[in-house]
Design a protein around this motif. Sequence first.
Motif, PDB file in Angstrom:
ATOM      1  N   LEU A 105       0.836  -1.195   0.000  1.00 26.27           N
ATOM      2  CA  LEU A 105       0.000   0.000   0.000  1.00 26.27           C
ATOM      3  C   LEU A 105       0.874   1.248   0.000  1.00 26.27           C
ATOM      4  CD1 LEU A 105      -2.827  -0.957   2.526  1.00 26.27           C
ATOM      5  CD2 LEU A 105      -3.077  -0.546   0.066  1.00 26.27           C
ATOM      6  N   PRO A 106       0.482   2.284  -0.730  1.00 25.12           N
ATOM      7  CA  PRO A 106       1.280   3.512  -0.738  1.00 25.12           C
ATOM      8  C   PRO A 106       1.319   4.157   0.639  1.00 25.12           C
ATOM      9  CG  PRO A 106      -0.817   3.843  -1.864  1.00 25.12           C
ATOM     10  CD  PRO A 106      -0.698   2.378  -1.608  1.00 25.12           C
ATOM     11  N   ILE A 107       2.421   4.827   0.926  1.00 24.31           N
ATOM     12  CA  ILE A 107       2.631   5.490   2.212  1.00 24.31           C
ATOM     13  C   ILE A 107       2.588   7.008   2.015  1.00 24.31           C
ATOM     14  CG2 ILE A 107       4.346   5.965   4.006  1.00 24.31           C
ATOM     15  CD1 ILE A 107       5.307   3.134   3.791  1.00 24.31           C
ATOM     16  N   PRO A 108       1.830   7.744   2.864  1.00 22.10           N
ATOM     17  CA  PRO A 108       0.927   7.231   3.893  1.00 22.10           C
ATOM     18  C   PRO A 108      -0.445   6.949   3.293  1.00 22.10           C
ATOM     19  CG  PRO A 108       0.987   9.608   4.021  1.00 22.10           C
ATOM     20  CD  PRO A 108       1.925   9.223   2.907  1.00 22.10           C
ATOM     21  N   CYS A 109      -1.181   6.041   3.935  1.00 23.31           N
ATOM     22  CA  CYS A 109      -2.581   5.822   3.588  1.00 23.31           C
ATOM     23  C   CYS A 109      -3.268   5.261   4.824  1.00 23.31           C
ATOM     24  CB  CYS A 109      -2.726   4.904   2.378  1.00 23.31           C
ATOM     25  SG  CYS A 109      -2.402   3.158   2.702  1.00 23.31           S
ATOM     26  N   TYR A 110      -4.564   5.056   4.701  1.00 24.06           N
ATOM     27  CA  TYR A 110      -5.354   4.576   5.833  1.00 24.06           C
ATOM     28  C   TYR A 110      -6.051   3.271   5.448  1.00 24.06           C
ATOM     29  CZ  TYR A 110      -4.578   9.247   7.689  1.00 24.06           C
ATOM     30  OH  TYR A 110      -3.994  10.401   8.142  1.00 24.06           O
ATOM     31  N   ALA A 111      -6.358   2.461   6.439  1.00 20.69           N
ATOM     32  CA  ALA A 111      -7.024   1.191   6.167  1.00 20.69           C
ATOM     33  C   ALA A 111      -7.917   0.816   7.334  1.00 20.69           C
ATOM     34  CB  ALA A 111      -6.011   0.081   5.920  1.00 20.69           C
ATOM     35  N   ARG A 112      -9.033   0.186   7.006  1.00 16.62           N
ATOM     36  CA  ARG A 112      -9.892  -0.417   8.023  1.00 16.62           C
ATOM     37  C   ARG A 112      -9.499  -1.884   8.119  1.00 16.62           C
ATOM     38  NH1 ARG A 112     -15.728  -0.963   6.156  1.00 16.62           N
ATOM     39  NH2 ARG A 112     -14.858  -2.823   5.199  1.00 16.62           N
ATOM     40  N   VAL A 113      -9.124  -2.314   9.310  1.00  9.02           N
ATOM     41  CA  VAL A 113      -8.715  -3.707   9.532  1.00  9.02           C
ATOM     42  C   VAL A 113      -9.735  -4.372  10.435  1.00  9.02           C
ATOM     43  CG1 VAL A 113      -6.866  -5.229  10.314  1.00  9.02           C
ATOM     44  CG2 VAL A 113      -6.303  -2.991   9.329  1.00  9.02           C
ATOM     45  N   THR A 114     -10.291  -5.493   9.975  1.00  9.82           N
ATOM     46  CA  THR A 114     -11.330  -6.204  10.716  1.00  9.82           C
ATOM     47  C   THR A 114     -10.837  -7.587  11.099  1.00  9.82           C
ATOM     48  OG1 THR A 114     -13.052  -5.049   9.463  1.00  9.82           O
ATOM     49  CG2 THR A 114     -13.699  -7.044  10.641  1.00  9.82           C
ATOM     50  N   ASN A 115     -10.933  -7.904  12.382  1.00  9.92           N
ATOM     51  CA  ASN A 115     -10.609  -9.241  12.868  1.00  9.92           C
ATOM     52  C   ASN A 115     -11.769 -10.156  12.486  1.00  9.92           C
ATOM     53  OD1 ASN A 115     -10.143 -11.601  14.326  1.00  9.92           O
ATOM     54  ND2 ASN A 115      -9.284 -10.525  16.083  1.00  9.92           N
ATOM     55  N   LEU A 116     -11.540 -11.091  11.581  1.00  6.69           N
ATOM     56  CA  LEU A 116     -12.608 -11.942  11.080  1.00  6.69           C
ATOM     57  C   LEU A 116     -13.066 -12.980  12.100  1.00  6.69           C
ATOM     58  CD1 LEU A 116     -11.316 -12.511   7.438  1.00  6.69           C
ATOM     59  CD2 LEU A 116     -13.041 -10.885   8.225  1.00  6.69           C
ATOM     60  N   GLU A 117     -12.332 -13.099  13.198  1.00  3.30           N
ATOM     61  CA  GLU A 117     -12.719 -14.059  14.226  1.00  3.30           C
ATOM     62  C   GLU A 117     -13.695 -13.474  15.240  1.00  3.30           C
ATOM     63  OE1 GLU A 117      -9.033 -15.358  15.869  1.00  3.30           O
ATOM     64  OE2 GLU A 117      -8.264 -16.077  13.949  1.00  3.30           O
ATOM     65  N   ASN A 118     -13.666 -12.144  15.438  1.00  2.00           N
ATOM     66  CA  ASN A 118     -14.565 -11.548  16.434  1.00  2.00           C
ATOM     67  C   ASN A 118     -15.346 -10.345  15.911  1.00  2.00           C
ATOM     68  OD1 ASN A 118     -12.672  -9.430  16.450  1.00  2.00           O
ATOM     69  ND2 ASN A 118     -11.676 -10.134  18.325  1.00  2.00           N
TER      70      ASN A 118
END
Length: 275
Positions: A105-118
């Motif tokens: 991913l290019p720097i800087p950028c933002y991301a939504r990270v989702t734990n698929l277990e919870n």
Amino acid sequence: MAVVSGCASSPSSSSRYALSQDRAPSGDFDASGLADAVPRYEPRRAAGNKSPYTVWGKQYWVLDSAAGYVQQGTASWYGEKFHGHRTSNGEVFDMYAMSAAHKSLPIPCYARVTNLENGRSVIVRVNDRGPFYGDRLIDLSYAAAIKLGYQGQGTARVEVAAITVTPDGALTVAGESMPEVGSVAGGGTGPGADGAMALFLQLGSFSHQAPAQLMAEQAEAVVASAVRVREVETAAGRFHRVQVGPFQNDGEAQRTRRELEARGFEESILLTDTR
């Protein structure tokens, strides 16, 4: 606690670090009040975006744009070994901030990270390269890992959806335009017949159904209002939106929002949608 092979901005020069292996900080760290990174427009920089680049004999390419990026894989975290050292773009790594390292991913950028277990989600700012260990997809700061609930086991299965912001402030997640917050004309009206616009709280939007269904089940356990997973086809693909409602008016929606926030659902947005 499992020892995690964190990423380093210069993996081949581990002698620069005081610790030979990464670890969590001593003592307890309460991340419950830690806010997510706030996406904003940031122009692409030269620092950290050399493409291609080589680490441990393997070549990597940086994406021209983060727009539309969404992928599932393994997340790890990095902490005390790298705390206070420079990231790939020259900033100082803070294990208590909501940041992350990614290979392409290019720097800087933002991301939504989702734990698929919870079903938990966080928003992080990508300002580093890595992880370069195995097939791991993203390396989160120690604080972000705590918020996602996997700091103890070291890794988790996650979905990473890039957030892009244009110079005029328009925001998209994995290519899907975000609805305008509080976009209810006249403060909201009661829901009408099928197909009419109504008032909802949206808790999340996922490219896969499983994490959306998990979040919906968690929300149903804490609020009396109806919860649904609505599938929507967009130019960027199919999305599964977790929504609570419909509500009769803005006051009812805001009371439910406060109830959800008190139970850990801190990312809700108020919007109009078809019933």
